[in-house]
Design a protein around this motif. Structure first.
Motif, mmCIF file in Angstrom:
data_model
loop_
_atom_site.group_PDB
_atom_site.id
_atom_site.type_symbol
_atom_site.label_atom_id
_atom_site.label_comp_id
_atom_site.label_asym_id
_atom_site.label_seq_id
_atom_site.Cartn_x
_atom_site.Cartn_y
_atom_site.Cartn_z
ATOM 1 N N UNK A 50 50.443 29.974 41.998
ATOM 2 C CA UNK A 50 50.086 31.347 42.391
ATOM 3 C C UNK A 50 48.572 31.488 42.518
ATOM 4 N N UNK A 51 47.840 30.920 41.575
ATOM 5 C CA UNK A 51 46.379 31.018 41.599
ATOM 6 C C UNK A 51 45.798 30.353 42.841
ATOM 7 N N UNK A 52 46.313 29.187 43.186
ATOM 8 C CA UNK A 52 45.822 28.496 44.385
ATOM 9 C C UNK A 52 46.145 29.278 45.655
ATOM 10 N N UNK A 53 47.328 29.894 45.682
ATOM 11 C CA UNK A 53 47.703 30.707 46.845
ATOM 12 C C UNK A 53 46.777 31.914 46.955
ATOM 13 N N UNK A 54 46.501 32.576 45.813
ATOM 14 C CA UNK A 54 45.593 33.727 45.824
ATOM 15 C C UNK A 54 44.188 33.318 46.259
ATOM 16 N N UNK A 55 43.705 32.185 45.769
ATOM 17 C CA UNK A 55 42.368 31.711 46.158
ATOM 18 C C UNK A 55 42.304 31.452 47.657
ATOM 19 N N UNK A 56 43.355 30.883 48.207
ATOM 20 C CA UNK A 56 43.407 30.627 49.645
ATOM 21 C C UNK A 56 43.401 31.937 50.426
ATOM 22 N N UNK A 57 44.157 32.911 49.946
ATOM 23 C CA UNK A 57 44.211 34.213 50.622
ATOM 24 C C UNK A 57 42.855 34.922 50.549
ATOM 25 N N UNK A 58 42.161 34.820 49.424
ATOM 26 C CA UNK A 58 40.827 35.414 49.295
ATOM 27 C C UNK A 58 39.871 34.748 50.265
ATOM 28 N N UNK A 59 39.938 33.434 50.355
ATOM 29 C CA UNK A 59 39.053 32.693 51.252
ATOM 30 C C UNK A 59 39.281 33.094 52.713
ATOM 31 N N UNK A 60 40.539 33.350 53.086
ATOM 32 C CA UNK A 60 40.873 33.744 54.457
ATOM 33 C C UNK A 60 40.609 35.222 54.713
ATOM 34 N N UNK A 61 40.256 35.967 53.660
ATOM 35 C CA UNK A 61 40.009 37.401 53.815
ATOM 36 C C UNK A 61 41.286 38.233 53.788
ATOM 37 N N UNK A 62 42.396 37.644 53.400
ATOM 38 C CA UNK A 62 43.676 38.353 53.359
ATOM 39 C C UNK A 62 43.881 39.113 52.054
ATOM 40 N N UNK A 63 43.051 38.832 51.053
ATOM 41 C CA UNK A 63 43.187 39.455 49.744
ATOM 42 C C UNK A 63 41.794 39.713 49.199
ATOM 43 N N UNK A 64 41.611 40.893 48.607
ATOM 44 C CA UNK A 64 40.314 41.239 48.045
ATOM 45 C C UNK A 64 40.191 40.637 46.646
ATOM 46 N N UNK A 65 39.089 39.960 46.353
ATOM 47 C CA UNK A 65 38.920 39.385 45.006
ATOM 48 C C UNK A 65 38.692 40.493 43.979
#
Length: 74
Positions: A50-65
């Motif tokens: 889950x953490x790796x998926x969230x980090x990937x989404x943050x990097x792509x701009x799909x999720x706010x950190x």
């Protein structure tokens, strides 16, 4: 086939290597080395995924950190 279970301390790498070499020379012989520390539990592995998926989404701009304030409250 005969199965032998031997428990050795982790620091006895020399004898483990010797036993492995002996078993390797036996036709059809096999050695499985298992440590009491199996690594991640299923829960830890799922949290890591889950953490790796969230980090990937943050990097792509799909999720706010999370902000530092949000992290501090955790």
């Amino acid at each position: 086939m005969t199965t032998i279970t031997i428990q050795l301390p982790e620091n006895e790498t020399g004898i483990i290597t010797t036993i492995k070499d002996i078993v390797k020379n036996v036709k059809g012989g096999r050695i499985d080395i298992d440590s009491e520390d199996d690594g991640f539990t299923d829960g830890e592995f799922e949290a890591l995924k889950r953490s790796l998926k969230e980090a990937s989404m943050i990097k792509k701009g799909e999720l706010k950190p999370l902000s530092m304030n949000d992290l501090w409250d955790e």
